[in-house]
Design an enzyme around this catalytic site. Structure first.
Site, PDB file in Angstrom:
ATOM      1  N   GLU A   1      -6.416   4.700   7.900  1.00  0.00           N
ATOM      2  CA  GLU A   1      -6.263   6.140   7.604  1.00  0.00           C
ATOM      3  C   GLU A   1      -7.551   6.698   6.995  1.00  0.00           C
ATOM      4  O   GLU A   1      -7.885   7.862   7.208  1.00  0.00           O
ATOM      5  CB  GLU A   1      -5.029   6.352   6.700  1.00  0.00           C
ATOM      6  CG  GLU A   1      -3.751   6.157   7.502  1.00  0.00           C
ATOM      7  CD  GLU A   1      -2.581   5.565   6.751  1.00  0.00           C
ATOM      8  OE1 GLU A   1      -2.548   5.638   5.513  1.00  0.00           O
ATOM      9  OE2 GLU A   1      -1.685   5.002   7.421  1.00  0.00           O
TER      10      GLU A   1
ATOM     11  N   GLY B   1       2.736   2.224  10.442  1.00  0.00           N
ATOM     12  CA  GLY B   1       3.635   3.363  10.221  1.00  0.00           C
ATOM     13  C   GLY B   1       4.341   3.815  11.493  1.00  0.00           C
ATOM     14  O   GLY B   1       4.925   4.894  11.532  1.00  0.00           O
TER      15      GLY B   1
ATOM     16  N   ASN C   1       0.867  -1.182   0.000  1.00  0.00           N
ATOM     17  CA  ASN C   1       0.000   0.000   0.000  1.00  0.00           C
ATOM     18  C   ASN C   1       0.902   1.229   0.000  1.00  0.00           C
ATOM     19  O   ASN C   1       1.506   1.552   1.008  1.00  0.00           O
ATOM     20  CB  ASN C   1      -0.881  -0.031   1.265  1.00  0.00           C
ATOM     21  CG  ASN C   1      -1.647   1.261   1.454  1.00  0.00           C
ATOM     22  OD1 ASN C   1      -1.864   2.014   0.500  1.00  0.00           O
ATOM     23  ND2 ASN C   1      -2.075   1.522   2.679  1.00  0.00           N
TER      24      ASN C   1
ATOM     25  N   GLU D   1      -5.168  -4.950  10.591  1.00  0.00           N
ATOM     26  CA  GLU D   1      -4.130  -3.936  10.781  1.00  0.00           C
ATOM     27  C   GLU D   1      -4.377  -3.187  12.086  1.00  0.00           C
ATOM     28  O   GLU D   1      -5.185  -2.251  12.124  1.00  0.00           O
ATOM     29  CB  GLU D   1      -4.157  -2.946   9.621  1.00  0.00           C
ATOM     30  CG  GLU D   1      -3.897  -3.584   8.270  1.00  0.00           C
ATOM     31  CD  GLU D   1      -3.239  -2.599   7.318  1.00  0.00           C
ATOM     32  OE1 GLU D   1      -2.169  -2.924   6.804  1.00  0.00           O
ATOM     33  OE2 GLU D   1      -3.784  -1.507   7.109  1.00  0.00           O
TER      34      GLU D   1
ATOM     35  N   LYS E   1       0.092   4.246  -0.131  1.00  0.00           N
ATOM     36  CA  LYS E   1      -0.533   5.433   0.493  1.00  0.00           C
ATOM     37  C   LYS E   1      -0.352   6.638  -0.433  1.00  0.00           C
ATOM     38  O   LYS E   1      -0.408   6.480  -1.647  1.00  0.00           O
ATOM     39  CB  LYS E   1       0.057   5.697   1.877  1.00  0.00           C
ATOM     40  CG  LYS E   1       0.148   4.449   2.734  1.00  0.00           C
ATOM     41  CD  LYS E   1       0.437   4.767   4.163  1.00  0.00           C
ATOM     42  CE  LYS E   1       0.750   3.487   4.909  1.00  0.00           C
ATOM     43  NZ  LYS E   1       0.524   3.605   6.318  1.00  0.00           N
TER      44      LYS E   1
ATOM     45  N   HIS F   1      -9.206   1.202   5.073  1.00  0.00           N
ATOM     46  CA  HIS F   1      -7.890   1.368   5.709  1.00  0.00           C
ATOM     47  C   HIS F   1      -8.040   2.292   6.911  1.00  0.00           C
ATOM     48  O   HIS F   1      -8.854   3.220   6.901  1.00  0.00           O
ATOM     49  CB  HIS F   1      -6.888   1.945   4.701  1.00  0.00           C
ATOM     50  CG  HIS F   1      -5.487   1.904   5.208  1.00  0.00           C
ATOM     51  ND1 HIS F   1      -4.983   2.870   6.056  1.00  0.00           N
ATOM     52  CD2 HIS F   1      -4.492   1.000   5.029  1.00  0.00           C
ATOM     53  CE1 HIS F   1      -3.732   2.561   6.355  1.00  0.00           C
ATOM     54  NE2 HIS F   1      -3.408   1.432   5.758  1.00  0.00           N
TER      55      HIS F   1
HETATM   56  C1  PEP Z   1      -0.399   0.063   5.740  1.00  0.00           C
HETATM   57  O1  PEP Z   1      -0.288   1.092   5.108  1.00  0.00           O
HETATM   58  O2  PEP Z   1      -1.413  -0.615   5.585  1.00  0.00           O
HETATM   59  C2  PEP Z   1       0.680  -0.347   6.662  1.00  0.00           C
HETATM   60  C3  PEP Z   1       0.581  -1.467   7.305  1.00  0.00           C
HETATM   61  O3  PEP Z   1       1.756   0.526   6.778  1.00  0.00           O
HETATM   62  P1  PEP Z   1       3.196   0.209   7.452  1.00  0.00           P
HETATM   63  O4  PEP Z   1       3.675  -1.105   6.865  1.00  0.00           O
HETATM   64  O5  PEP Z   1       4.068   1.364   7.048  1.00  0.00           O
HETATM   65  O6  PEP Z   1       2.992   0.113   8.925  1.00  0.00           O
END
Ligand code: PEP
Length: 248
Positions: free
Chosen positions: A100, A176, A10, A170, A12, A98
């Site tokens: 975010e 992040g 992803n 997640e 982003k 997600h």
């Molecule tokens: C994500 O964007 O879904 C994610 C898990 O990001 P990261 O791997 O940077 O924690």
């Protein structure tokens, strides 16, 4: 035969059109060196990078998709992108829900459910994300929150539809942040999710700071079918290293 591993990146709000073209000057050789029957790689780019992503991904034979979509097919929805618009780019997979989107852009369970249904109706695959905030975990509400998120997205879907979804657990506190759920924490939730979803063969990914150094222990867990990767997916080497570390 070892289990199939899904390695989904992803991006982003990273990688412009020209940066995506540059990524695909390096990616094919790196991918050729690791590609295997038990590996499915996917990349999810911003809308404006979907054209170079689609060209690069088709040449390499990887999955590609978008990070969001609106559920109405067209109309007065300023700033939104529809499923028919994405279909013209041959997009097959779309990340939905997600954290975010949920927490920065305040997407509700109800909106995510409508998007999930619309994507399935279009014959595309939702990559449905769910997970708890740190304060929810600390208050002992992890499973209550995820039950609400999952049940609302799956309400009214047939078993054939729920089987098509790719699920991504997640934990928000691990995205992040460099903090990863322990393999036991991630496995506990993925196992629990499989029962709630009611599909023994559901594909369930873990996401949250996955990288080469923690890939083996996470991806070896029996109920974790792969990883949704943010930061480490931006460079071919750090992305594909997740699979080689798991295998190594
Ligand atoms: C994500 O964007 O879904 C994610 C898990 O990001 P990261 O791997 O940077 O924690």
């Amino acid at each position: 035969m070892s289990k199939k591993i899904y390695l989904y990146g992803n991006w982003k709000m990273n990688n412009t059109y020209s940066e995506t073209e540059k990524f695909f000057t390096e990616f094919p050789a790196a991918y050729d060196a690791v590609k295997a029957d038990d590996l499915e790689v996917g990349i999810f780019a911003p809308f404006t990078s979907l054209w170079p992503l689609s060209q690069g991904a088709k040449k390499c034979g990887i999955v590609f998709g978008a990070q969001n979509v609106y559920y109405e097919p067209k109309g007065a929805f300023t700033g939104e992108i529809s499923i028919p618009m994405l279909k013209e780019y041959d997009v097959t997979h779309i990340i939905l829900g997600h954290s975010e989107r949920r927490h920065i852009f305040l997407e509700s369970d109800e909106v995510i459910a409508k998007k999930t249904k619309a994507v399935l109706d279009a014959g595309m695959i939702p990559v449905l994300c769910y997970g708890e905030l740190l304060e929810e975990r600390e208050a002992g509400n992890t499973f209550t929150v995820m039950e609400r998120q999952l049940k609302s997205a799956l309400a009214g879907l047939t078993p054939a539809e729920t089987a098509k979804i790719i699920y991504a657990y997640e934990p928000v506190w691990a995205i992040g942040t460099g903090k990863t759920a322990t393999p036991d924490q991630a496995e506990e939730v993925c196992k629990w999710s499989r029962e709630l979803i009611g599909q023994k063969n559901a594909v369930i990914l873990y996401g949250g700071s996955v990288k080469g150094s923690n890939a083996k222990e996470l991806l070896s867990m029996p109920d974790i079918d792969g990883a949704l990767v943010g930061g480490a997916s931006l460079k071919p080497a750090s992305f594909l290293e997740i699979y080689t570390a798991y295998k190594g």
